[in-house]
Design a protein around this motif. Structure first.
Motif, short mmCIF file in Angstrom:
data_model
loop_
_atom_site.label_atom_id
_atom_site.label_comp_id
_atom_site.label_asym_id
_atom_site.label_seq_id
_atom_site.Cartn_x
_atom_site.Cartn_y
_atom_site.Cartn_z
N ILE A 229 34.35 38.82 31.84
CA ILE A 229 34.30 39.11 33.27
C ILE A 229 35.24 40.26 33.63
CG2 ILE A 229 34.94 38.20 35.54
CD1 ILE A 229 33.86 35.51 34.69
N THR A 230 36.40 40.30 33.00
CA THR A 230 37.36 41.38 33.27
C THR A 230 36.77 42.74 32.89
OG1 THR A 230 39.22 39.89 32.86
CG2 THR A 230 39.67 42.26 32.76
N ILE A 231 36.12 42.79 31.74
CA ILE A 231 35.48 44.03 31.28
C ILE A 231 34.36 44.43 32.24
CG2 ILE A 231 34.09 45.07 29.46
CD1 ILE A 231 35.67 43.22 27.49
N ILE A 232 33.56 43.45 32.66
CA ILE A 232 32.46 43.71 33.60
C ILE A 232 33.00 44.28 34.92
CG2 ILE A 232 30.82 42.54 35.14
CD1 ILE A 232 29.55 42.83 32.52
N ALA A 233 34.08 43.70 35.43
CA ALA A 233 34.66 44.14 36.70
C ALA A 233 35.11 45.60 36.61
CB ALA A 233 35.83 43.24 37.08
N PHE A 234 35.84 45.92 35.56
CA PHE A 234 36.34 47.28 35.38
C PHE A 234 35.19 48.27 35.24
CE2 PHE A 234 37.58 50.65 32.35
CZ PHE A 234 38.53 51.30 33.13
N ALA A 235 34.22 47.94 34.40
CA ALA A 235 33.09 48.85 34.15
C ALA A 235 32.23 49.04 35.40
CB ALA A 235 32.24 48.31 33.00
N THR A 236 32.08 47.99 36.19
CA THR A 236 31.31 48.09 37.43
C THR A 236 31.96 49.07 38.40
OG1 THR A 236 30.50 45.81 37.23
CG2 THR A 236 30.45 46.80 39.42
N TYR A 237 33.26 48.96 38.54
CA TYR A 237 33.99 49.87 39.44
C TYR A 237 33.84 51.31 38.97
CZ TYR A 237 37.79 51.83 42.23
OH TYR A 237 38.52 52.60 43.11
N VAL B 25 31.08 48.23 28.73
CA VAL B 25 30.88 46.80 28.49
C VAL B 25 30.42 46.55 27.05
CG1 VAL B 25 29.55 44.76 29.11
CG2 VAL B 25 30.40 46.27 30.90
N MET B 26 29.39 47.28 26.62
CA MET B 26 28.87 47.06 25.27
C MET B 26 29.94 47.36 24.22
SD MET B 26 26.40 46.15 23.31
CE MET B 26 24.90 46.17 24.29
N GLY B 27 30.63 48.47 24.38
CA GLY B 27 31.64 48.85 23.40
C GLY B 27 32.81 47.89 23.35
N ALA B 28 33.36 47.52 24.52
CA ALA B 28 34.53 46.65 24.56
C ALA B 28 34.19 45.24 24.10
CB ALA B 28 35.11 46.62 25.97
N VAL B 29 33.08 44.70 24.57
CA VAL B 29 32.69 43.33 24.19
C VAL B 29 32.44 43.24 22.69
CG1 VAL B 29 30.87 41.59 24.40
CG2 VAL B 29 31.79 42.68 26.45
N THR B 30 31.78 44.26 22.13
CA THR B 30 31.49 44.26 20.69
C THR B 30 32.76 44.47 19.87
OG1 THR B 30 29.29 45.16 21.16
CG2 THR B 30 30.04 45.27 18.88
N THR C 136 31.48 56.83 39.59
CA THR C 136 31.06 57.99 38.79
C THR C 136 29.55 58.10 38.64
OG1 THR C 136 31.16 56.80 36.68
CG2 THR C 136 33.19 57.86 37.44
N GLY C 137 28.83 56.98 38.74
CA GLY C 137 27.38 56.99 38.53
C GLY C 137 26.98 56.65 37.11
N PHE C 138 27.94 56.42 36.23
CA PHE C 138 27.61 56.10 34.84
C PHE C 138 28.75 55.32 34.19
CE2 PHE C 138 29.79 60.16 34.94
CZ PHE C 138 30.72 60.06 33.93
N ALA C 139 28.53 54.88 32.94
CA ALA C 139 29.55 54.31 32.05
C ALA C 139 29.59 52.78 31.99
CB ALA C 139 30.96 54.83 32.35
#
Length: 248
Positions: free
Chosen positions: A10-18, A31-36, A23-26
């Motif tokens: 959830i923490t990763i999702i929150a940061f990546a969403t912001y 999420v994929m990179g950090a979770v993996t 920015t319009g991307f990322a």
């Protein structure tokens, strides 16, 4: 459900969403990179959650801003993207079962290349690219969306070269990511690839995504676009390199 997995997820999702909202991307790449990297859940699992989260992020961010979207370019890009998503999904199914380490190395290299593309500063074009260029980028992005839920790199590079307002570029990207998320989730569901755990994780993440999308929309960081791109670049390089080193 293991809180030791859910809370960092959830923490990763929150940061990546912001980050994606401002920015319009990322979102998908972070999420994929950090979770993996942290071995929280498998790539196929993460990609489904990213798709559902991307849909909510796009829907909230686009609310009230539809007129700024270049509908023609979005339609052209998505028309080539959807068939390619299926190809990416088929490769993911094959590699997830027999070549998981190679799949993670490929993911790491893709993230590194994406980071490098973010840092490129091509000269803006004097007139919009042609239909073939948008369709070609859409096809490449679709394959990446099917494989890793990461449609961003080719589209970010293309759209940021266009002589459009920055708001239009960002909203076009969010629109395309939203539509690709719908297409990918539909295809995964048709293949019988959606599980209760995937849907549960996604539902738990939805309030977080809504909140951090709203925060990004209304309270963007007081830094220049160049600084944001540099921060995203360094983060993606670290994530990508970690994946490659871990699996070699």
């Amino acid at each position: 459900m293991d809180l030791l997995i859910l809370l960092p997820f959830i923490t990763i999702i929150a940061f990546a969403t912001y980050v994606q909202t401002v920015t319009g991307f990322a979102l998908g790449m972070i999420v994929m990179g950090a979770v993996t990297t942290f071995d929280l859940v498998p790539i196929a699992f993460t990609s489904v959650v990213i798709s559902i989260v991307t849909f909510i992020n796009g829907a909230v961010a686009l609310k009230g801003n539809y007129k700024a979207v270049d509908l023609k370019r979005v339609v052209i890009t998505c028309s080539a993207m959807f068939p390619a998503i299926l190809g990416g999904l088929l490769v993911l199914d094959y590699m997830s079962s027999d070549l998981n380490s190679l799949l993670q190395v490929l993911l790491g290299l893709t993230i590194i290349v994406a980071g490098l593309m973010i840092m490129l500063k091509p000269e803006p074009m004097t007139k919009p690219s042609g239909t073939l260029m948008f369709a070609g980028s859409g096809a490449v992005a679709g394959f990446m969306a099917g494989l890793f839920s990461m449609a961003g790199p080719p589209l970010v590079y293309l759209f940021y070269r266009q002589p459009f307002e920055l708001k239009t570029i960002r909203l076009c990207l969010l629109s395309i990511f939203l539509l690709s998320a719908v297409g990918r989730t539909t295809l995964v569901g048709a293949q019988g690839g959606l599980t209760i755990d995937m849907l549960t994780f996604s539902v738990i993440c939805l309030p977080i995504v809504t909140l951090f999308t709203w925060l990004g929309k209304n309270y963007p960081p007081n830094v220049s676009p160049t600084t944001l791109r540099r921060l995203a670049f360094f983060l993606l390089i670290i994530i990508g390199a970690s994946l490659v080193v871990k699996n070699i």
